[in-house]
Design a protein around this motif. Sequence first.
Motif, mmCIF file in Angstrom:
data_model
loop_
_atom_site.group_PDB
_atom_site.id
_atom_site.type_symbol
_atom_site.label_atom_id
_atom_site.label_comp_id
_atom_site.label_asym_id
_atom_site.label_seq_id
_atom_site.Cartn_x
_atom_site.Cartn_y
_atom_site.Cartn_z
ATOM 1 N N SER A 15 -20.962 -13.432 -12.062
ATOM 2 C CA SER A 15 -20.639 -12.056 -12.469
ATOM 3 C C SER A 15 -19.759 -12.060 -13.709
ATOM 4 O O SER A 15 -19.954 -11.238 -14.621
ATOM 5 C CB SER A 15 -19.945 -11.309 -11.330
ATOM 6 O OG SER A 15 -20.811 -11.179 -10.240
ATOM 7 N N LEU A 59 -25.601 -9.310 -6.841
ATOM 8 C CA LEU A 59 -26.102 -10.642 -7.185
ATOM 9 C C LEU A 59 -26.122 -11.554 -5.975
ATOM 10 O O LEU A 59 -27.048 -12.345 -5.802
ATOM 11 C CB LEU A 59 -25.280 -11.251 -8.316
ATOM 12 C CG LEU A 59 -25.429 -10.561 -9.663
ATOM 13 C CD1 LEU A 59 -24.474 -11.170 -10.678
ATOM 14 C CD2 LEU A 59 -26.862 -10.609 -10.156
ATOM 15 N N ARG A 60 -25.135 -11.438 -5.112
ATOM 16 C CA ARG A 60 -25.131 -12.230 -3.875
ATOM 17 C C ARG A 60 -26.336 -11.882 -3.004
ATOM 18 O O ARG A 60 -26.866 -12.728 -2.296
ATOM 19 C CB ARG A 60 -23.858 -11.993 -3.077
ATOM 20 C CG ARG A 60 -22.659 -12.695 -3.611
ATOM 21 C CD ARG A 60 -21.450 -12.394 -2.716
ATOM 22 N NE ARG A 60 -20.264 -12.982 -3.240
ATOM 23 C CZ ARG A 60 -19.849 -14.217 -2.966
ATOM 24 N NH1 ARG A 60 -20.545 -14.969 -2.159
ATOM 25 N NH2 ARG A 60 -18.741 -14.678 -3.493
ATOM 26 N N GLU A 68 -29.277 -18.499 -2.700
ATOM 27 C CA GLU A 68 -27.951 -19.112 -2.571
ATOM 28 C C GLU A 68 -27.738 -20.269 -3.542
ATOM 29 O O GLU A 68 -26.655 -20.421 -4.109
ATOM 30 C CB GLU A 68 -27.751 -19.589 -1.134
ATOM 31 C CG GLU A 68 -26.329 -19.981 -0.824
ATOM 32 C CD GLU A 68 -26.136 -20.253 0.649
ATOM 33 O OE1 GLU A 68 -25.472 -21.263 0.948
ATOM 34 O OE2 GLU A 68 -26.645 -19.491 1.480
ATOM 35 N N ASP A 83 -21.148 -8.418 -8.413
ATOM 36 C CA ASP A 83 -21.098 -9.590 -7.547
ATOM 37 C C ASP A 83 -21.811 -9.334 -6.219
ATOM 38 O O ASP A 83 -22.586 -10.172 -5.759
ATOM 39 C CB ASP A 83 -19.644 -9.987 -7.307
ATOM 40 C CG ASP A 83 -19.514 -11.372 -6.745
ATOM 41 O OD1 ASP A 83 -20.018 -12.319 -7.378
ATOM 42 O OD2 ASP A 83 -18.905 -11.505 -5.670
ATOM 43 N N LEU A 116 -29.834 -13.020 -5.512
ATOM 44 C CA LEU A 116 -30.023 -14.395 -5.973
ATOM 45 C C LEU A 116 -30.109 -15.354 -4.789
ATOM 46 O O LEU A 116 -29.334 -15.245 -3.842
ATOM 47 C CB LEU A 116 -28.856 -14.833 -6.865
ATOM 48 C CG LEU A 116 -28.768 -14.198 -8.237
ATOM 49 C CD1 LEU A 116 -27.507 -14.681 -8.950
ATOM 50 C CD2 LEU A 116 -29.990 -14.515 -9.074
ATOM 51 N N TYR A 141 -28.762 -20.563 -6.497
ATOM 52 C CA TYR A 141 -28.584 -20.105 -7.875
ATOM 53 C C TYR A 141 -27.320 -19.290 -8.064
ATOM 54 O O TYR A 141 -26.920 -19.018 -9.183
ATOM 55 C CB TYR A 141 -29.785 -19.273 -8.336
ATOM 56 C CG TYR A 141 -31.018 -20.096 -8.489
ATOM 57 C CD1 TYR A 141 -31.144 -21.030 -9.504
ATOM 58 C CD2 TYR A 141 -32.073 -19.960 -7.600
ATOM 59 C CE1 TYR A 141 -32.282 -21.806 -9.635
ATOM 60 C CE2 TYR A 141 -33.217 -20.727 -7.724
ATOM 61 C CZ TYR A 141 -33.309 -21.639 -8.745
ATOM 62 O OH TYR A 141 -34.431 -22.400 -8.865
ATOM 63 N N TYR A 142 -26.723 -18.888 -6.971
ATOM 64 C CA TYR A 142 -25.518 -18.081 -7.069
ATOM 65 C C TYR A 142 -24.305 -18.986 -7.293
ATOM 66 O O TYR A 142 -24.132 -19.983 -6.616
ATOM 67 C CB TYR A 142 -25.301 -17.237 -5.808
ATOM 68 C CG TYR A 142 -24.055 -16.405 -5.923
ATOM 69 C CD1 TYR A 142 -24.078 -15.211 -6.618
ATOM 70 C CD2 TYR A 142 -22.853 -16.854 -5.408
ATOM 71 C CE1 TYR A 142 -22.934 -14.472 -6.783
ATOM 72 C CE2 TYR A 142 -21.701 -16.123 -5.569
ATOM 73 C CZ TYR A 142 -21.745 -14.935 -6.255
ATOM 74 O OH TYR A 142 -20.603 -14.213 -6.426
#
Length: 114
Positions: free
Chosen positions: A61, A47-48, A53, A44, A51, A55-56
């Motif tokens: 996760s 990815l934060r 914002e 997580d 990615l 697309y998150y």
Amino acid sequence: PAAALADAHRAALLGRETADRAADVAFSFFDADADGTIDRDELDACLRTILPEEYYAADVSDRILEKADTNKDGCLSRSEFASALRRAAGERERRDSMTRRARAARLGDPAAEA
């Protein structure tokens, strides 16, 4: 981490040995505590960071773990991570190939039908 993941993704398209080396580099970025696995919090956090914002999503996760955590232990091993990258690279290559064929067909290229 974003550059390492992108490199690993591209390498997965080039060949297994290159992909495995690139996946190892990307894995090391995700495995923040260097325990040999990527847990949900590590996944997580990365990815934060990588990615955009828009697309998150909070469950991204969980969705990745659901698909990639084949032994269902709640984290990704190095081999599960590498397999997930290879699958993602293959899916992207198929999408890109379809897009290229569709574009060529719109332009009237007879080879687009192949």
